[in-house]
Design a protein around this motif. Structure first.
Motif, PDB file in Angstrom:
ATOM      1  N   ALA A 117      -4.482  -3.683   0.296  1.00  0.00           N
ATOM      2  CA  ALA A 117      -3.077  -3.268   0.284  1.00  0.00           C
ATOM      3  C   ALA A 117      -2.165  -4.425  -0.110  1.00  0.00           C
ATOM      4  O   ALA A 117      -1.249  -4.268  -0.937  1.00  0.00           O
ATOM      5  CB  ALA A 117      -2.688  -2.739   1.663  1.00  0.00           C
ATOM      6  N   PHE A 118      -2.398  -5.613   0.455  1.00  0.00           N
ATOM      7  CA  PHE A 118      -1.584  -6.781   0.126  1.00  0.00           C
ATOM      8  C   PHE A 118      -1.731  -7.127  -1.357  1.00  0.00           C
ATOM      9  O   PHE A 118      -0.756  -7.427  -2.051  1.00  0.00           O
ATOM     10  CB  PHE A 118      -2.018  -8.003   0.941  1.00  0.00           C
ATOM     11  CG  PHE A 118      -1.677  -7.933   2.407  1.00  0.00           C
ATOM     12  CD1 PHE A 118      -1.232  -6.765   3.001  1.00  0.00           C
ATOM     13  CD2 PHE A 118      -1.813  -9.046   3.205  1.00  0.00           C
ATOM     14  CE1 PHE A 118      -0.937  -6.704   4.348  1.00  0.00           C
ATOM     15  CE2 PHE A 118      -1.523  -9.016   4.556  1.00  0.00           C
ATOM     16  CZ  PHE A 118      -1.084  -7.832   5.132  1.00  0.00           C
ATOM     17  N   GLY A 119      -2.989  -7.121  -1.829  1.00  0.00           N
ATOM     18  CA  GLY A 119      -3.238  -7.493  -3.219  1.00  0.00           C
ATOM     19  C   GLY A 119      -2.572  -6.545  -4.203  1.00  0.00           C
ATOM     20  O   GLY A 119      -2.012  -6.974  -5.215  1.00  0.00           O
ATOM     21  N   LEU A 120      -2.612  -5.244  -3.899  1.00  0.00           N
ATOM     22  CA  LEU A 120      -1.966  -4.277  -4.787  1.00  0.00           C
ATOM     23  C   LEU A 120      -0.453  -4.463  -4.805  1.00  0.00           C
ATOM     24  O   LEU A 120       0.186  -4.353  -5.861  1.00  0.00           O
ATOM     25  CB  LEU A 120      -2.321  -2.856  -4.353  1.00  0.00           C
ATOM     26  CG  LEU A 120      -3.762  -2.409  -4.624  1.00  0.00           C
ATOM     27  CD1 LEU A 120      -4.011  -1.033  -4.042  1.00  0.00           C
ATOM     28  CD2 LEU A 120      -4.057  -2.416  -6.124  1.00  0.00           C
ATOM     29  N   ALA A 121       0.145  -4.736  -3.638  1.00  0.00           N
ATOM     30  CA  ALA A 121       1.588  -4.963  -3.580  1.00  0.00           C
ATOM     31  C   ALA A 121       1.974  -6.196  -4.389  1.00  0.00           C
ATOM     32  O   ALA A 121       2.943  -6.188  -5.172  1.00  0.00           O
ATOM     33  CB  ALA A 121       2.036  -5.130  -2.124  1.00  0.00           C
ATOM     34  N   VAL A 143       5.014  -4.977   3.658  1.00  0.00           N
ATOM     35  CA  VAL A 143       6.451  -5.302   3.629  1.00  0.00           C
ATOM     36  C   VAL A 143       6.643  -6.808   3.420  1.00  0.00           C
ATOM     37  O   VAL A 143       7.436  -7.254   2.584  1.00  0.00           O
ATOM     38  CB  VAL A 143       7.136  -4.857   4.938  1.00  0.00           C
ATOM     39  CG1 VAL A 143       8.596  -5.318   4.954  1.00  0.00           C
ATOM     40  CG2 VAL A 143       7.053  -3.344   5.083  1.00  0.00           C
ATOM     41  N   GLY A 144       5.872  -7.603   4.170  1.00  0.00           N
ATOM     42  CA  GLY A 144       5.951  -9.042   4.003  1.00  0.00           C
ATOM     43  C   GLY A 144       5.464  -9.493   2.642  1.00  0.00           C
ATOM     44  O   GLY A 144       6.038 -10.407   2.036  1.00  0.00           O
ATOM     45  N   ALA A 145       4.405  -8.869   2.119  1.00  0.00           N
ATOM     46  CA  ALA A 145       3.839  -9.268   0.834  1.00  0.00           C
ATOM     47  C   ALA A 145       4.814  -9.035  -0.312  1.00  0.00           C
ATOM     48  O   ALA A 145       4.903  -9.845  -1.245  1.00  0.00           O
ATOM     49  CB  ALA A 145       2.539  -8.505   0.574  1.00  0.00           C
ATOM     50  N   ALA A 154      -1.917  -3.347   7.695  1.00  0.00           N
ATOM     51  CA  ALA A 154      -1.568  -3.123   6.298  1.00  0.00           C
ATOM     52  C   ALA A 154      -0.109  -2.702   6.149  1.00  0.00           C
ATOM     53  O   ALA A 154       0.599  -3.176   5.251  1.00  0.00           O
ATOM     54  CB  ALA A 154      -2.488  -2.062   5.692  1.00  0.00           C
ATOM     55  N   ALA A 155       0.378  -1.812   7.024  1.00  0.00           N
ATOM     56  CA  ALA A 155       1.745  -1.305   6.903  1.00  0.00           C
ATOM     57  C   ALA A 155       2.774  -2.425   7.041  1.00  0.00           C
ATOM     58  O   ALA A 155       3.692  -2.553   6.217  1.00  0.00           O
ATOM     59  CB  ALA A 155       1.982  -0.219   7.959  1.00  0.00           C
TER      60      ALA A 155
END
Length: 260
Positions: A188-192, A83-85, A78-79
């Protein structure tokens, strides 16, 4: 009727997340466009990303309680992936919506083929008692997480259908553990991604709320079925790949017509 369609579509998305740890956004975006009736691809992507993120976190809780989560791998993935997302979603907003969906469908087919091959090599069962766990951090895991995060943000997806094979590839964990672990990163990706789209006004908030309600109910059913199928070698892999191929074929049909 639109509310009912949004609830049913959200339930199907949540069921997919609970069952296979992914497929949420690859289903959410076409369902929002072609069933619920959201008119703009970018709004469908942003709305779907938010709904899938919330549903993923709810489904993650169920898998955690069932013992399917490897926390160290989940946090590292996730961490680096967030950053990538963030970078990928910035690029995706500037890309033509129909072309974005067309490329998305091609990527889905490639991942489906990889998952079928992975299912032939790896069982879908749990780790045997006493089997060693993969290290929480490895350079391969970090690199895969960053790459998957970029793709997740670019296509506006939670990324579960990329995260699951990414975790299997990077750590060698069984499919049921990859499904449970992936949901933390999916959320985490979806929220970003959703936050980036929200800043540009590209989220339909009422539809997102309806999707979330349906997703919570569908996710519980999917999680229970995933635990039931965990001991059947390759079953989850085949379900995962079949779902991806079906949705990809339909998306290619719709987007190719729009691009010609």
């Amino acid at each position: 009727m639109s509310v009912v369609l949004a609830l049913l579509s959200g339930g199907f998305v949540g069921f997919s997340l609970g069952l296979i740890g992914g497929g949420g956004s690859i289903l959410a975006t076409p369902l929002l466009l072609y069933v619920v009736g959201v008119g703009q691809p970018h709004v469908a992507i942003g709305t779907g990303a938010l709904a899938v993120a919330v549903s993923a976190m709810a489904n993650f809780t169920g898998h955690w309680r069932a013992g399917n989560v490897r926390w160290g791998n989940a946090l590292v993935f996730a961490a680096f992936g967030v950053v990538g997302a963030l970078g990928g979603s910035t690029l995706g907003k500037a890309f033509d919506g129909e072309r974005l969906l067309f490329l998305f469908a091609l990527l889905m087919i490639a991942v489906g083929l990889l998952m079928l091959r992975s299912g032939e090599r790896n069982g879908s069962g749990r780790v045997a008692a006493g089997a060693p766990s993969a290290p929480a951090f490895t350079p391969r895991l970090a690199a895969v997480a960053l790459a998957v995060g970029v793709a997740s943000g670019f296509f506006g997806i939670g990324g579960g259908f990329l995260i699951v094979p990414g975790l299997v590839f990077a750590t060698g964990m069984p499919m049921i553990n990859a499904i449970g672990t992936s949901l933390f990163a999916v959320g985490a990706f979806g929220l970003a991604t959703a936050a980036n789209y929200a800043l540009s006004g590209l989220i339909d908030w009422p539809v997102a709320a309806q999707y979330i309600v349906g997703g919570l109910l569908g996710g519980w059913v999917g999680m229970r079925l995933a635990c039931h199928l965990a001991g059947r070698k390759g079953a989850l892999d085949r379900i995962f790949a079949s779902l991806i191929f079906t949705v990809a074929a339909y998306m290619l049909y719709r987007t190719s017509a729009a691009l010609t």
